[in-house]
Design an enzyme around this catalytic site. Structure first.
Site, PDB file in Angstrom:
ATOM      1  N   SER A   1       0.855  -1.189   0.000  1.00 41.63           N
ATOM      2  CA  SER A   1       0.000   0.000   0.000  1.00 41.63           C
ATOM      3  C   SER A   1       0.886   1.232   0.000  1.00 41.63           C
ATOM      4  CB  SER A   1      -0.879   0.013   1.249  1.00 41.63           C
ATOM      5  OG  SER A   1      -1.360   1.323   1.498  1.00 41.63           O
TER       6      SER A   1
ATOM      7  N   GLN B   1      -0.131  -0.431  -4.776  1.00 40.36           N
ATOM      8  CA  GLN B   1      -1.449   0.225  -4.757  1.00 40.36           C
ATOM      9  C   GLN B   1      -1.285   1.700  -4.431  1.00 40.36           C
ATOM     10  OE1 GLN B   1      -2.851   0.998  -1.322  1.00 40.36           O
ATOM     11  NE2 GLN B   1      -4.357   2.306  -2.343  1.00 40.36           N
TER      12      GLN B   1
ATOM     13  N   TYR C   1      -3.233   5.458  -3.537  1.00 39.42           N
ATOM     14  CA  TYR C   1      -4.367   6.334  -3.281  1.00 39.42           C
ATOM     15  C   TYR C   1      -4.158   7.597  -4.099  1.00 39.42           C
ATOM     16  CZ  TYR C   1      -6.389   3.646   0.600  1.00 39.42           C
ATOM     17  OH  TYR C   1      -6.999   2.691   1.356  1.00 39.42           O
TER      18      TYR C   1
ATOM     19  N   HIS D   1     -13.440  -3.206   0.563  1.00 47.18           N
ATOM     20  CA  HIS D   1     -12.431  -2.735   1.516  1.00 47.18           C
ATOM     21  C   HIS D   1     -12.506  -3.539   2.821  1.00 47.18           C
ATOM     22  CE1 HIS D   1      -9.617   0.736   1.184  1.00 47.18           C
ATOM     23  NE2 HIS D   1      -9.415   0.476   2.452  1.00 47.18           N
TER      24      HIS D   1
ATOM     25  N   ARG E   1     -14.382  -2.170   5.936  1.00 44.00           N
ATOM     26  CA  ARG E   1     -13.807  -1.101   6.761  1.00 44.00           C
ATOM     27  C   ARG E   1     -14.348   0.283   6.439  1.00 44.00           C
ATOM     28  NH1 ARG E   1      -8.874  -2.429   9.375  1.00 44.00           N
ATOM     29  NH2 ARG E   1      -7.849  -0.429   8.999  1.00 44.00           N
TER      30      ARG E   1
HETATM   31  C1  LIG Z   1      -5.296  -2.568   8.302  1.00 44.30           C
HETATM   32  C2  LIG Z   1      -5.808  -2.440   6.910  1.00 44.30           C
HETATM   33  C3  LIG Z   1      -5.350  -1.411   6.107  1.00 44.30           C
HETATM   34  C4  LIG Z   1      -5.788  -1.295   4.790  1.00 44.30           C
HETATM   35  N1  LIG Z   1      -5.253  -0.318   4.000  1.00 44.30           N
HETATM   36  C5  LIG Z   1      -5.554  -0.288   2.683  1.00 44.30           C
HETATM   37  C6  LIG Z   1      -4.854   0.591   1.816  1.00 44.30           C
HETATM   38  O1  LIG Z   1      -3.972   1.333   2.233  1.00 44.30           O
HETATM   39  N2  LIG Z   1      -5.217   0.590   0.504  1.00 44.30           N
HETATM   40  C7  LIG Z   1      -6.199  -0.235   0.001  1.00 44.30           C
HETATM   41  O2  LIG Z   1      -6.480  -0.200  -1.187  1.00 44.30           O
HETATM   42  N3  LIG Z   1      -6.844  -1.103   0.814  1.00 44.30           N
HETATM   43  C8  LIG Z   1      -6.526  -1.159   2.122  1.00 44.30           C
HETATM   44  N4  LIG Z   1      -7.137  -2.085   2.936  1.00 44.30           N
HETATM   45  C9  LIG Z   1      -8.130  -3.014   2.364  1.00 44.30           C
HETATM   46  C10 LIG Z   1      -7.455  -4.288   1.852  1.00 44.30           C
HETATM   47  O3  LIG Z   1      -6.644  -4.043   0.735  1.00 44.30           O
HETATM   48  C11 LIG Z   1      -8.493  -5.337   1.432  1.00 44.30           C
HETATM   49  O4  LIG Z   1      -9.376  -4.754   0.506  1.00 44.30           O
HETATM   50  C12 LIG Z   1      -9.301  -5.938   2.582  1.00 44.30           C
HETATM   51  O5  LIG Z   1      -8.531  -6.038   3.758  1.00 44.30           O
HETATM   52  C13 LIG Z   1      -9.787  -7.300   2.171  1.00 44.30           C
HETATM   53  O6  LIG Z   1     -10.677  -7.836   3.075  1.00 44.30           O
HETATM   54  P1  LIG Z   1     -10.253  -8.867   4.240  1.00 44.30           P
HETATM   55  O7  LIG Z   1      -9.578  -8.020   5.270  1.00 44.30           O
HETATM   56  O8  LIG Z   1     -11.566  -9.399   4.686  1.00 44.30           O
HETATM   57  O9  LIG Z   1      -9.341  -9.902   3.665  1.00 44.30           O
HETATM   58  C14 LIG Z   1      -6.731  -2.222   4.275  1.00 44.30           C
HETATM   59  C15 LIG Z   1      -7.179  -3.253   5.079  1.00 44.30           C
HETATM   60  C16 LIG Z   1      -6.717  -3.385   6.376  1.00 44.30           C
HETATM   61  C17 LIG Z   1      -7.210  -4.540   7.197  1.00 44.30           C
END
Ligand SMILES: Cc1cc2nc3c(=O)[nH]c(=O)nc-3n(C[C@H](O)[C@H](O)[C@H](O)COP(=O)(O)O)c2cc1C
Length: 409
Positions: A130, A151, A153, A301, A304
């Site tokens: 990320s 990835q 942003y 995501h 989240r």
């Molecule tokens: C702690 C954390 C930080 C994340 N940060 C990003 C990020 O910086 N960029 C992004 O595209 N997705 C981010 N995500 C989302 C993940 O890329 C992903 O879409 C998601 O965790 C997948 O679902 P799962 O946690 O159920 O496996 C983050 C997820 C978590 C858990």
């Protein structure tokens, strides 16, 4: 077409890590890892990695959506564990399983970014850094030279000056796939993270300091790896900026989701395969394809952002039929097992990625966690495919699937 020359050298038959059997006994599934994780890391660190938005209902929906998908097996076809190698964007990988991009994993376990990168390189599965991660693009490239995805942003400030420089850096170290995240148009609240004391900057209060003191394994990892940084952005911030100053610097220049014109500008600049992450609607997937995007990365995501989003797996069949063979569809949000990976393959995804479970793994098992989880996913995927009579990972697509949550658009 962009530079997608196939790299088809034979991958050596993959061998799990020598400690696989040992850890497998103690952590037979990711649920065991999640249970152990908060015992090894400060509560705020666990909550940061594990929380969803609101009351976590989005996470529950993601998990339930996978749990509800059932496969009708066929017998008398094979008694072997099938091969699971896959070709993604012109490159071979040992399994259709990858690590999703995560900002701040080094808060959950200091050094986590590089540990995940090295584990993915060892197993030859995709690793996605990320832009908000704790390693620089150059460090990640060194740790995972053959499997490195990045990835981004939206760094909109000064006509995307930082965004384009990040692409130049990525190009210089030969990032395999560039991903733009679309699904964070606005900021939302992740309740458990906020309640645990994590605001926009990291200022440990007395309770958080206590939580750190009683987690010696985590403290040792912190001593070994140093304080987590917004490493990729460090070099743009004023010299000697503190962690919080770099965060503030980045936040003032970043935000919102890429609009379609911006996607086109990035697409035109980037010379390799590109994926858009966070797609849930087939018409958005079609728009991406029309702009020359090769990868549709379906995601909500991981629950989240808000609770009310559809699980990506429920929208998968519609997106797969919308894009046909014009793009590669990959998916995340809710993957917790090799069986889940099989479910995603059966519904048409080319590969499945996981986020949170890698944080549970590194919190539960320390430095060896990521490698162990990759091996667990591969082991489970092979066993699951073998059990339903699939002859390969791709053959899962021919299985008869019951999918009550499937969305018709
Ligand atoms: C702690 C954390 C930080 C994340 N940060 C990003 C990020 O910086 N960029 C992004 O595209 N997705 C981010 N995500 C989302 C993940 O890329 C992903 O879409 C998601 O965790 C997948 O679902 P799962 O946690 O159920 O496996 C983050 C997820 C978590 C858990």
């Amino acid at each position: 077409m962009h530079d997608m020359t196939a790299k088809k050298e034979a991958l050596s038959a993959y061998q799990p890590h020598p400690n696989f059997a040992k850890y497998h006994k103690s952590f037979p599934t990711t649920a065991w890892m999640r249970k152990r994780a908060p015992k090894n890391v400060p509560l705020f660190a666990f909550e940061y990695g594990d929380t969803g938005a609101g009351n976590d209902v989005g996470i529950d929906h993601n998990w339930a959506a996978f749990d509800n998908i059932k496969i009708v097996p066929r017998y008398g076809v094979t008694n072997k564990l099938p091969p699971v190698e896959v070709e993604l964007f012109g490159q071979r990988y040992n399994a259709p399983i990858g690590i999703a991009p995560m900002g701040g994993p080094s808060l959950v376990w200091p050094g986590a970014d590089i540990l995940m990168a090295k584990a993915a390189q060892r197993a030859r599965v995709p690793y996605t850094l990320s832009v908000a991660g704790g390693a620089t693009i150059e460090q990640a490239a060194e740790a995972a030279p053959d499997v490195f995805w990045l990835q981004l942003y939206r760094f909109w400030h000064d006509d995307h000056k930082i965004g384009f420089d990040l692409m130049r850096r990525a190009q210089a170290v030969e990032v395999k796939v560039l991903t733009l995240t679309l699904d964070v148009p606005v900021r939302t609240t992740r309740s458990r993270e906020a309640y645990a004391g994590l605001a926009s900057e990291f200022r440990p209060n007395v309770r958080m300091i206590y939580e750190m003191m009683v987690r010696p394994k985590w403290l040792l990892a912190l001593l070994r790896n140093g304080y987590p940084r917004f490493a990729t952005i460090d070099q743009y911030a004023p010299p000697r900026a503190s962690t919080n100053e770099v965060i503030a610097f980045a936040r003032a220049r970043m935000g919102g989701a890429f609009n379609w014109e911006e996607v086109k500008r990035y697409r035109d600049f980037w010379k390799g395969p590109m994926a858009l992450k966070g797609i849930l609607h087939p018409e958005d997937a079609e728009k991406a394809v029309a702009l020359g995007i090769e990868g549709i990365w379906m995601s909500n995501h991981g629950g989240r952002q808000i609770e009310a989003l559809v699980p990506s797996i429920d929208a998968l069949p519609a997106v797969v039929s919308a894009v046909g063979d014009k793009a590669t569809v990959i998916i995340d949000s809710g993957i917790r097992s090799g069986q889940d990976v099989m479910r995603a393959l059966a519904l048409g995804a080319k590969a499945a990625f996981a986020g949170k479970s890698f944080l549970w793994a590194v919190a539960a098992l320390g430095d060896e966690g990521p490698a162990q989880l990759i091996d667990l996913y591969i082991d489970e995927l092979k066993a699951s495919l073998g059990q339903v009579g699939a002859l390969s990972a791709a053959d899962a697509r021919n299985a008869r699937v019951l999918h009550p949550g499937r969305i018709e658009f």
